[in-house]
Write a protein that holds these residues in place. Structure first.
Motif, PDB file in Angstrom:
ATOM      1  N   ALA A 185      18.588 -28.660  21.960  1.00 24.51           N
ATOM      2  CA  ALA A 185      18.377 -27.305  22.479  1.00 24.51           C
ATOM      3  C   ALA A 185      17.689 -26.364  21.493  1.00 24.51           C
ATOM      4  CB  ALA A 185      19.717 -26.713  22.901  1.00 24.51           C
ATOM      5  N   LYS A 186      17.429 -26.808  20.282  1.00 25.42           N
ATOM      6  CA  LYS A 186      16.731 -25.940  19.317  1.00 25.42           C
ATOM      7  C   LYS A 186      15.252 -25.858  19.697  1.00 25.42           C
ATOM      8  CE  LYS A 186      20.501 -26.029  16.715  1.00 25.42           C
ATOM      9  NZ  LYS A 186      21.364 -24.977  16.243  1.00 25.42           N
ATOM     10  N   PRO A 187      14.524 -24.883  19.153  1.00 26.84           N
ATOM     11  CA  PRO A 187      13.113 -24.764  19.535  1.00 26.84           C
ATOM     12  C   PRO A 187      12.331 -26.069  19.341  1.00 26.84           C
ATOM     13  CG  PRO A 187      13.786 -22.815  18.328  1.00 26.84           C
ATOM     14  CD  PRO A 187      14.955 -23.778  18.276  1.00 26.84           C
ATOM     15  N   ALA A 215      20.230 -36.545   9.107  1.00 29.50           N
ATOM     16  CA  ALA A 215      20.917 -36.834  10.375  1.00 29.50           C
ATOM     17  C   ALA A 215      21.104 -35.627  11.292  1.00 29.50           C
ATOM     18  CB  ALA A 215      22.274 -37.479  10.092  1.00 29.50           C
ATOM     19  N   ASN A 216      21.192 -34.439  10.754  1.00 36.29           N
ATOM     20  CA  ASN A 216      21.378 -33.229  11.561  1.00 36.29           C
ATOM     21  C   ASN A 216      21.204 -31.994  10.680  1.00 36.29           C
ATOM     22  OD1 ASN A 216      24.105 -32.549  10.412  1.00 36.29           O
ATOM     23  ND2 ASN A 216      24.581 -34.537  11.317  1.00 36.29           N
ATOM     24  N   GLY A 217      21.222 -30.839  11.324  1.00 38.87           N
ATOM     25  CA  GLY A 217      21.000 -29.599  10.593  1.00 38.87           C
ATOM     26  C   GLY A 217      22.150 -29.220   9.677  1.00 38.87           C
ATOM     27  N   THR A 218      23.334 -29.683  10.012  1.00 43.77           N
ATOM     28  CA  THR A 218      24.502 -29.395   9.172  1.00 43.77           C
ATOM     29  C   THR A 218      24.419 -30.201   7.873  1.00 43.77           C
ATOM     30  OG1 THR A 218      25.767 -29.095  11.208  1.00 43.77           O
ATOM     31  CG2 THR A 218      27.022 -29.284   9.175  1.00 43.77           C
ATOM     32  N   ASP A 219      24.095 -31.495   7.991  1.00 43.82           N
ATOM     33  CA  ASP A 219      23.903 -32.314   6.792  1.00 43.82           C
ATOM     34  C   ASP A 219      22.796 -31.741   5.913  1.00 43.82           C
ATOM     35  OD1 ASP A 219      25.854 -34.070   7.550  1.00 43.82           O
ATOM     36  OD2 ASP A 219      24.539 -35.828   7.734  1.00 43.82           O
ATOM     37  N   ALA A 220      21.757 -31.234   6.547  1.00 39.61           N
ATOM     38  CA  ALA A 220      20.639 -30.667   5.781  1.00 39.61           C
ATOM     39  C   ALA A 220      21.154 -29.555   4.857  1.00 39.61           C
ATOM     40  CB  ALA A 220      19.569 -30.142   6.734  1.00 39.61           C
ATOM     41  N   LEU A 221      22.017 -28.694   5.409  1.00 33.39           N
ATOM     42  CA  LEU A 221      22.608 -27.617   4.604  1.00 33.39           C
ATOM     43  C   LEU A 221      23.483 -28.188   3.492  1.00 33.39           C
ATOM     44  CD1 LEU A 221      23.703 -25.287   7.560  1.00 33.39           C
ATOM     45  CD2 LEU A 221      22.026 -24.662   5.803  1.00 33.39           C
ATOM     46  N   SER A 222      24.314 -29.169   3.844  1.00 33.74           N
ATOM     47  CA  SER A 222      25.221 -29.767   2.855  1.00 33.74           C
ATOM     48  C   SER A 222      24.451 -30.411   1.715  1.00 33.74           C
ATOM     49  CB  SER A 222      26.076 -30.857   3.506  1.00 33.74           C
ATOM     50  OG  SER A 222      27.041 -30.274   4.319  1.00 33.74           O
ATOM     51  N   ALA A 238      17.498 -21.162   3.101  1.00 26.85           N
ATOM     52  CA  ALA A 238      17.137 -20.644   4.422  1.00 26.85           C
ATOM     53  C   ALA A 238      17.678 -21.585   5.485  1.00 26.85           C
ATOM     54  CB  ALA A 238      15.624 -20.515   4.538  1.00 26.85           C
ATOM     55  N   ASP A 239      18.676 -21.115   6.248  1.00 28.85           N
ATOM     56  CA  ASP A 239      19.173 -21.899   7.381  1.00 28.85           C
ATOM     57  C   ASP A 239      18.262 -21.574   8.570  1.00 28.85           C
ATOM     58  OD1 ASP A 239      20.362 -23.019   9.570  1.00 28.85           O
ATOM     59  OD2 ASP A 239      22.387 -22.294   9.138  1.00 28.85           O
ATOM     60  N   SER A 240      17.249 -22.415   8.743  1.00 30.57           N
ATOM     61  CA  SER A 240      16.234 -22.190   9.771  1.00 30.57           C
ATOM     62  C   SER A 240      16.419 -23.134  10.955  1.00 30.57           C
ATOM     63  CB  SER A 240      14.841 -22.330   9.149  1.00 30.57           C
ATOM     64  OG  SER A 240      14.694 -21.417   8.080  1.00 30.57           O
ATOM     65  N   ALA A 241      17.682 -23.452  11.227  1.00 27.90           N
ATOM     66  CA  ALA A 241      17.994 -24.340  12.355  1.00 27.90           C
ATOM     67  C   ALA A 241      17.419 -23.797  13.660  1.00 27.90           C
ATOM     68  CB  ALA A 241      19.504 -24.522  12.483  1.00 27.90           C
ATOM     69  N   GLN A 242      17.348 -22.450  13.752  1.00 29.88           N
ATOM     70  CA  GLN A 242      16.898 -21.841  15.011  1.00 29.88           C
ATOM     71  C   GLN A 242      15.450 -21.363  14.955  1.00 29.88           C
ATOM     72  OE1 GLN A 242      19.737 -18.817  16.231  1.00 29.88           O
ATOM     73  NE2 GLN A 242      21.495 -20.144  15.876  1.00 29.88           N
ATOM     74  N   ALA A 257      28.387 -23.948  11.523  1.00 31.62           N
ATOM     75  CA  ALA A 257      27.812 -24.881  10.551  1.00 31.62           C
ATOM     76  C   ALA A 257      27.332 -24.184   9.274  1.00 31.62           C
ATOM     77  CB  ALA A 257      26.656 -25.654  11.180  1.00 31.62           C
ATOM     78  N   SER A 258      26.759 -22.976   9.415  1.00 35.23           N
ATOM     79  CA  SER A 258      26.230 -22.255   8.235  1.00 35.23           C
ATOM     80  C   SER A 258      27.336 -21.961   7.242  1.00 35.23           C
ATOM     81  CB  SER A 258      25.599 -20.918   8.639  1.00 35.23           C
ATOM     82  OG  SER A 258      24.842 -21.010   9.806  1.00 35.23           O
ATOM     83  N   VAL A 259      28.566 -21.856   7.734  1.00 33.29           N
ATOM     84  CA  VAL A 259      29.697 -21.454   6.901  1.00 33.29           C
ATOM     85  C   VAL A 259      30.507 -22.666   6.442  1.00 33.29           C
ATOM     86  CG1 VAL A 259      31.771 -20.007   6.813  1.00 33.29           C
ATOM     87  CG2 VAL A 259      29.799 -19.281   8.187  1.00 33.29           C
ATOM     88  N   TYR A 309      25.922 -15.778  22.507  1.00 36.15           N
ATOM     89  CA  TYR A 309      25.886 -16.138  21.082  1.00 36.15           C
ATOM     90  C   TYR A 309      25.981 -14.856  20.295  1.00 36.15           C
ATOM     91  CZ  TYR A 309      24.091 -20.495  22.952  1.00 36.15           C
ATOM     92  OH  TYR A 309      23.939 -21.645  23.660  1.00 36.15           O
ATOM     93  N   TYR A 310      27.063 -14.565  19.624  1.00 40.94           N
ATOM     94  CA  TYR A 310      28.291 -15.326  19.477  1.00 40.94           C
ATOM     95  C   TYR A 310      29.414 -14.408  19.869  1.00 40.94           C
ATOM     96  CZ  TYR A 310      25.173 -18.399  16.957  1.00 40.94           C
ATOM     97  OH  TYR A 310      24.132 -19.211  16.642  1.00 40.94           O
ATOM     98  N   ASP A 311      30.255 -14.800  20.820  1.00 37.73           N
ATOM     99  CA  ASP A 311      31.296 -13.853  21.249  1.00 37.73           C
ATOM    100  C   ASP A 311      32.431 -13.735  20.235  1.00 37.73           C
ATOM    101  OD1 ASP A 311      32.043 -16.425  21.853  1.00 37.73           O
ATOM    102  OD2 ASP A 311      33.098 -15.901  23.691  1.00 37.73           O
ATOM    103  N   ASP A 323      20.685 -36.314  17.646  1.00 36.33           N
ATOM    104  CA  ASP A 323      20.852 -35.460  16.477  1.00 36.33           C
ATOM    105  C   ASP A 323      19.740 -35.716  15.476  1.00 36.33           C
ATOM    106  OD1 ASP A 323      23.149 -33.703  16.612  1.00 36.33           O
ATOM    107  OD2 ASP A 323      24.363 -35.519  16.792  1.00 36.33           O
ATOM    108  N   GLY A 324      19.377 -34.692  14.739  1.00 36.04           N
ATOM    109  CA  GLY A 324      18.368 -34.834  13.685  1.00 36.04           C
ATOM    110  C   GLY A 324      18.268 -33.557  12.896  1.00 36.04           C
ATOM    111  N   GLY A 325      17.761 -33.654  11.674  1.00 32.24           N
ATOM    112  CA  GLY A 325      17.589 -32.464  10.846  1.00 32.24           C
ATOM    113  C   GLY A 325      16.545 -32.704   9.781  1.00 32.24           C
TER     114      GLY A 325
HETATM  115  C1  PLP Z   1      22.439 -25.549  15.230  1.00 28.00           C
HETATM  116  C2  PLP Z   1      22.657 -24.871  13.955  1.00 28.00           C
HETATM  117  C3  PLP Z   1      23.051 -25.569  12.801  1.00 28.00           C
HETATM  118  C4  PLP Z   1      23.483 -27.006  12.808  1.00 28.00           C
HETATM  119  O1  PLP Z   1      22.557 -27.925  13.268  1.00 28.00           O
HETATM  120  P1  PLP Z   1      23.096 -29.349  13.800  1.00 28.00           P
HETATM  121  O2  PLP Z   1      21.836 -30.156  13.901  1.00 28.00           O
HETATM  122  O3  PLP Z   1      23.728 -29.118  15.120  1.00 28.00           O
HETATM  123  O4  PLP Z   1      24.026 -29.901  12.793  1.00 28.00           O
HETATM  124  C5  PLP Z   1      23.153 -24.874  11.607  1.00 28.00           C
HETATM  125  N1  PLP Z   1      22.891 -23.566  11.545  1.00 28.00           N
HETATM  126  C6  PLP Z   1      22.530 -22.849  12.647  1.00 28.00           C
HETATM  127  C7  PLP Z   1      22.241 -21.393  12.488  1.00 28.00           C
HETATM  128  C8  PLP Z   1      22.414 -23.482  13.889  1.00 28.00           C
HETATM  129  O5  PLP Z   1      22.063 -22.750  14.950  1.00 28.00           O
END
Ligand code: PLP
Length: 384
Positions: free
Chosen positions: A199-201, A66-73, A170-174, A96-98, A326-328, A207-209
């Motif tokens: 907005a990711k590359p 469903a999203n990048g956060t779920d992917a990590l979880s 590897a959190d490769s969301a970006q 999200a990474s934390v 990113y990130y103040d 939402d998606g992951g």
């Molecule tokens: C965007 C992002 C996520 C989370 O992705 P979502 O699809 O918004 O849940 C996780 N880690 C990093 C580093 C991100 O930039």
């Protein structure tokens, strides 16, 4: 504004419209296809996308969710991360990474980043591992974040992972689309995750992951966890799972976008090269090591210390140039996570960067005229 600048406006921070325009008809066709077959969840587009992503990355399994956060979880769930475990993560990242680490009941241990790559600093990583042990936590995993599109230094990270029996997420969301030593993102950790946030590359229209791994058992476990912990048959539940799916519409959009993605990556690199050439030498531009490529999620520069960043951003806004920071506030300074700072080594580079960075417009369509206008204005304000 001079006449020659007339047609460069508006300048967007990320121009999703410019991307949609050339493939609009194809996307409409693909969405109509989903309306026609009516399998909104688990339609043929999802399996096809997973197949294409596997081929693109050169990896055995691609598991959409469903999203990048779920992917990590899902990755942490499959590996059984739990209370008492220490998981190492840069503070210089998106929350999200934390949060996923804390959600498992584990302890996130913040690691400092390298001043130049903005990615995990391995000396700091080793200090963090030793600190976790001092606090009687069990070092288990490293969440390596590929910040702004540049892969972390996985060879260096893996040496420490082996030394201390840790696994690498590897959190490769970006950084989807980037490479490290001729290997595509998706193959660099035991498990790799990415996000298809618009907005990711590589983004969809919602939402998606996705999760990537070469490991068959983890593939099976994560596929089960994302479907309520299902076993072999539909009404058989062998794990306490979650519901995390990519829908057919999003998969249809991504299949069309994947076709133009390599050309976009090439253009993003050209944008980065142009900025580097045009921006003043008093600005620190991002550097990509010769053994890597970046997918340039952000073009983030480090300003000279005498520059007031808010003022600069405002002055650029007056010139119709959008910027972002990113990130103040790095994660360790956020109210939700500051309690974990007691386990971390010095985070001085993180603190420094969070005070002096600013990100300029970046996407796969930005014109050289716009880059010149942006760079000229930034230079004028920085070197005044
Ligand atoms: C965007 C992002 C996520 C989370 O992705 P979502 O699809 O918004 O849940 C996780 N880690 C990093 C580093 C991100 O930039």
């Amino acid at each position: 504004m001079s006449d020659s600048n007339k047609n460069i406006f508006p300048i967007n921070f990320i121009d999703l419209k410019a991307q949609q325009q050339p493939i609009r008809a194809n996307i409409e066709q693909a969405l109509l296809g989903v309306l026609d077959h009516g399998c909104y969840i688990g339609g043929p587009e999802v399996a096809q996308l997973e197949h294409e992503l596997q081929k693109f990355c050169g990896v055995k399994h691609a598991i959409t969710c469903a999203n990048g956060t779920d992917a990590l979880s899902l990755a942490l769930l499959a590996k059984g991360i739990k209370t008492g475990d220490a998981v190492f993560v840069p503070s210089y990242t998106f929350a999200a990474s934390v949060e996923v680490i804390a959600y498992c009941g584990a302890t996130p241990i913040f690691v400092d980043v390298d001043k130049h790559s903005f990615n995990i600093d391995v000396a700091s990583l080793e200090q963090a591992i030793l600190k976790a042990k001092e606090h009687n936590l069990q070092p288990k995993a490293i969440v390596a974040v590929d910040i702004f599109g540049l892969p972390a230094d996985y060879n260096a990270i893996n040496i420490l992972a082996q030394k201390y029996c840790l696994w690498v997420l590897a959190d490769s969301a970006q950084s989807f689309g980037a490479e490290y030593h001729n290997q595509k993102v998706g193959t660099l950790g035991l498990i790799t995750t990415t996000s298809f946030f618009p907005a990711k590359p590589f983004g969809c229209y919602g939402d998606g992951g996705c999760i990537f791994t070469d490991n068959d058992e983890l593939n099976e476990a994560m596929r089960s966890y994302k479907s309520h912990g299902q076993g072999d048959s539909r009404n058989h539940f062998i794990r306490v799972g979650v519901n995390s799916r990519l829908d057919s519409f999003q998969a249809a959009v991504l299949l069309e976008k994947l076709k133009i993605f390599p050309a976009e990556l090439t253009h993003r690199q050209a944008v980065a090269d142009a900025y580097r050439e045009m921006l003043s030498s008093s600005i620190r531009c991002p550097v990509v090591p010769s053994t890597s490529t970046s997918s340039w999620a952000q073009y983030t520069i480090v300003l000279p210390e005498n520059i007031n960043r808010n003022e600069l951003a405002m002055q650029l806004k007056d010139k119709s140039i959008p910027t972002a920071v990113y990130y103040d506030i790095p994660t360790h300074k956020q109210p939700a996570y500051s309690e974990f700072t007691k386990f971390s080594p010095s985070l001085e580079n993180t603190d420094y960067l969070s005070q002096h960075v600013i990100s300029l417009p970046m996407d796969g369509y930005l014109s050289m005229e716009k880059i010149k206008y942006i760079s000229d204005n930034v230079n004028l304000l920085v070197d005044k």
